[in-house]
Design a protein around this motif. Structure first.
Motif, PDB file in Angstrom:
ATOM      1  N   ARG A 143      43.537  33.520  45.897  1.00  0.00           N
ATOM      2  CA  ARG A 143      43.109  34.066  47.193  1.00  0.00           C
ATOM      3  C   ARG A 143      43.375  35.569  47.259  1.00  0.00           C
ATOM      4  O   ARG A 143      42.520  36.341  47.710  1.00  0.00           O
ATOM      5  CB  ARG A 143      43.807  33.353  48.351  1.00  0.00           C
ATOM      6  N   ALA A 144      44.564  35.974  46.827  1.00  0.00           N
ATOM      7  CA  ALA A 144      44.908  37.394  46.859  1.00  0.00           C
ATOM      8  C   ALA A 144      43.980  38.200  45.943  1.00  0.00           C
ATOM      9  O   ALA A 144      43.517  39.285  46.311  1.00  0.00           O
ATOM     10  CB  ALA A 144      46.365  37.593  46.454  1.00  0.00           C
ATOM     11  N   GLU A 145      43.699  37.659  44.763  1.00  0.00           N
ATOM     12  CA  GLU A 145      42.808  38.349  43.834  1.00  0.00           C
ATOM     13  C   GLU A 145      41.404  38.467  44.425  1.00  0.00           C
ATOM     14  O   GLU A 145      40.774  39.527  44.354  1.00  0.00           O
ATOM     15  CB  GLU A 145      42.761  37.609  42.499  1.00  0.00           C
ATOM     16  N   GLN A 146      40.919  37.395  45.023  1.00  0.00           N
ATOM     17  CA  GLN A 146      39.588  37.423  45.627  1.00  0.00           C
ATOM     18  C   GLN A 146      39.524  38.445  46.755  1.00  0.00           C
ATOM     19  O   GLN A 146      38.556  39.209  46.861  1.00  0.00           O
ATOM     20  CB  GLN A 146      39.216  36.032  46.137  1.00  0.00           C
ATOM     21  N   ASP A 147      40.559  38.492  47.582  1.00  0.00           N
ATOM     22  CA  ASP A 147      40.598  39.467  48.678  1.00  0.00           C
ATOM     23  C   ASP A 147      40.612  40.896  48.143  1.00  0.00           C
ATOM     24  O   ASP A 147      39.904  41.770  48.661  1.00  0.00           O
ATOM     25  CB  ASP A 147      41.819  39.233  49.573  1.00  0.00           C
ATOM     26  N   ARG A 148      41.413  41.143  47.110  1.00  0.00           N
ATOM     27  CA  ARG A 148      41.468  42.492  46.530  1.00  0.00           C
ATOM     28  C   ARG A 148      40.121  42.877  45.939  1.00  0.00           C
ATOM     29  O   ARG A 148      39.648  44.000  46.119  1.00  0.00           O
ATOM     30  CB  ARG A 148      42.547  42.575  45.442  1.00  0.00           C
ATOM     31  N   LEU A 149      39.498  41.945  45.210  1.00  0.00           N
ATOM     32  CA  LEU A 149      38.201  42.233  44.601  1.00  0.00           C
ATOM     33  C   LEU A 149      37.132  42.494  45.650  1.00  0.00           C
ATOM     34  O   LEU A 149      36.313  43.415  45.499  1.00  0.00           O
ATOM     35  CB  LEU A 149      37.774  41.078  43.693  1.00  0.00           C
ATOM     36  N   ALA A 150      37.111  41.701  46.703  1.00  0.00           N
ATOM     37  CA  ALA A 150      36.113  41.893  47.760  1.00  0.00           C
ATOM     38  C   ALA A 150      36.253  43.288  48.365  1.00  0.00           C
ATOM     39  O   ALA A 150      35.250  43.983  48.581  1.00  0.00           O
ATOM     40  CB  ALA A 150      36.251  40.815  48.830  1.00  0.00           C
ATOM     41  N   ALA A 151      37.493  43.708  48.609  1.00  0.00           N
ATOM     42  CA  ALA A 151      37.721  45.040  49.170  1.00  0.00           C
ATOM     43  C   ALA A 151      37.359  46.129  48.155  1.00  0.00           C
ATOM     44  O   ALA A 151      36.718  47.134  48.507  1.00  0.00           O
ATOM     45  CB  ALA A 151      39.182  45.182  49.604  1.00  0.00           C
ATOM     46  N   LEU A 152      37.754  45.928  46.938  1.00  0.00           N
ATOM     47  CA  LEU A 152      37.506  46.912  45.879  1.00  0.00           C
ATOM     48  C   LEU A 152      36.014  47.109  45.619  1.00  0.00           C
ATOM     49  O   LEU A 152      35.535  48.227  45.453  1.00  0.00           O
ATOM     50  CB  LEU A 152      38.206  46.458  44.594  1.00  0.00           C
ATOM     51  N   ASP A 209      32.527  34.305  45.428  1.00  0.00           N
ATOM     52  CA  ASP A 209      33.694  33.579  44.939  1.00  0.00           C
ATOM     53  C   ASP A 209      34.410  34.414  43.869  1.00  0.00           C
ATOM     54  O   ASP A 209      33.913  35.446  43.421  1.00  0.00           O
ATOM     55  CB  ASP A 209      33.318  32.184  44.439  1.00  0.00           C
ATOM     56  N   LEU A 210      35.575  33.959  43.480  1.00  0.00           N
ATOM     57  CA  LEU A 210      36.404  34.714  42.551  1.00  0.00           C
ATOM     58  C   LEU A 210      35.686  34.962  41.232  1.00  0.00           C
ATOM     59  O   LEU A 210      35.732  36.074  40.682  1.00  0.00           O
ATOM     60  CB  LEU A 210      37.733  33.980  42.324  1.00  0.00           C
ATOM     61  N   GLU A 211      35.023  33.960  40.715  1.00  0.00           N
ATOM     62  CA  GLU A 211      34.324  34.108  39.435  1.00  0.00           C
ATOM     63  C   GLU A 211      33.231  35.170  39.522  1.00  0.00           C
ATOM     64  O   GLU A 211      33.093  36.018  38.638  1.00  0.00           O
ATOM     65  CB  GLU A 211      33.736  32.767  38.992  1.00  0.00           C
ATOM     66  N   ALA A 212      32.458  35.136  40.595  1.00  0.00           N
ATOM     67  CA  ALA A 212      31.375  36.102  40.765  1.00  0.00           C
ATOM     68  C   ALA A 212      31.920  37.516  40.945  1.00  0.00           C
ATOM     69  O   ALA A 212      31.371  38.478  40.394  1.00  0.00           O
ATOM     70  CB  ALA A 212      30.506  35.708  41.956  1.00  0.00           C
ATOM     71  N   LEU A 213      32.994  37.648  41.706  1.00  0.00           N
ATOM     72  CA  LEU A 213      33.582  38.970  41.918  1.00  0.00           C
ATOM     73  C   LEU A 213      34.167  39.531  40.618  1.00  0.00           C
ATOM     74  O   LEU A 213      34.000  40.720  40.324  1.00  0.00           O
ATOM     75  CB  LEU A 213      34.649  38.906  43.009  1.00  0.00           C
ATOM     76  N   GLU A 217      31.327  40.713  38.497  1.00  0.00           N
ATOM     77  CA  GLU A 217      30.800  41.988  38.983  1.00  0.00           C
ATOM     78  C   GLU A 217      31.717  43.145  38.589  1.00  0.00           C
ATOM     79  O   GLU A 217      31.239  44.210  38.185  1.00  0.00           O
ATOM     80  CB  GLU A 217      30.597  41.943  40.500  1.00  0.00           C
ATOM     81  N   LEU A 218      33.015  42.949  38.693  1.00  0.00           N
ATOM     82  CA  LEU A 218      33.938  44.006  38.268  1.00  0.00           C
ATOM     83  C   LEU A 218      33.765  44.294  36.781  1.00  0.00           C
ATOM     84  O   LEU A 218      33.678  45.458  36.374  1.00  0.00           O
ATOM     85  CB  LEU A 218      35.382  43.623  38.572  1.00  0.00           C
ATOM     86  N   CYS A 219      33.677  43.259  35.977  1.00  0.00           N
ATOM     87  CA  CYS A 219      33.470  43.439  34.535  1.00  0.00           C
ATOM     88  C   CYS A 219      32.161  44.167  34.259  1.00  0.00           C
ATOM     89  O   CYS A 219      32.106  45.056  33.395  1.00  0.00           O
ATOM     90  CB  CYS A 219      33.485  42.093  33.818  1.00  0.00           C
ATOM     91  N   ARG A 220      31.122  43.790  34.982  1.00  0.00           N
ATOM     92  CA  ARG A 220      29.828  44.445  34.803  1.00  0.00           C
ATOM     93  C   ARG A 220      29.931  45.928  35.109  1.00  0.00           C
ATOM     94  O   ARG A 220      29.455  46.773  34.347  1.00  0.00           O
ATOM     95  CB  ARG A 220      28.768  43.788  35.688  1.00  0.00           C
TER      96      ARG A 220
END
Length: 127
Positions: A56-65, A71-75, A78-81
């Motif tokens: 949950r924390a990782e997903q929240d950080r990624l969404a903000a970033l 979902d976590l996998e998609a985020l 996207e970061l990797c891309r």
């Protein structure tokens, strides 16, 4: 109504049985593999206990970033891309803090006895 024991209790019971009853009867390669199995059970226990909050924390950080939802996998994809495409600023403090927090959460599950992790986790400011 039937209520099965919590999964963590089952994992603990198996690990304790293996450590207390089986380990003393083994040596060599089998003893080594038993220690590996007991360590894996510990990882499973920590994943059950710590994994959902870490995700949950990782997903929240990624969404903000990323300024995106998903979902976590998609985020993560996207970061990797963005990193691979050179679209992410690798000096961005938010990115560095996200990667550091994700690393610490991963170590808490996978290798909590790792000396450097223990030192950092015990410090008042783990950054």
């Amino acid at each position: 109504m039937r209520e099965p024991p919590p999964t963590v209790e089952l994992v603990d019971a198996v690990a304790e049985f293996l450590s207390r009853e089986v380990a003393p009867t083994l040596s060599g390669r089998l003893a080594f593999h038993l220690r590996v199995a007991v360590n894996v059970l510990g990882m499973i226990r920590r994943e059950i206990e710590l994994g959902p909050a870490a995700d949950r924390a990782e997903q929240d950080r990624l969404a903000a970033l990323l300024g995106a939802g998903g979902d976590l996998e998609a985020l993560n994809a996207e970061l990797c891309r963005r990193i691979a495409a050179g679209e992410a600023d690798l000096e961005d403090t938010a990115l560095i803090e996200h990667l550091w927090a994700t690393t610490l959460d991963t170590l808490a599950i996978d290798q909590p006895s790792y000396a450097t992790y223990r030192r950092i986790a015990a410090s008042p400011d783990p950054s």
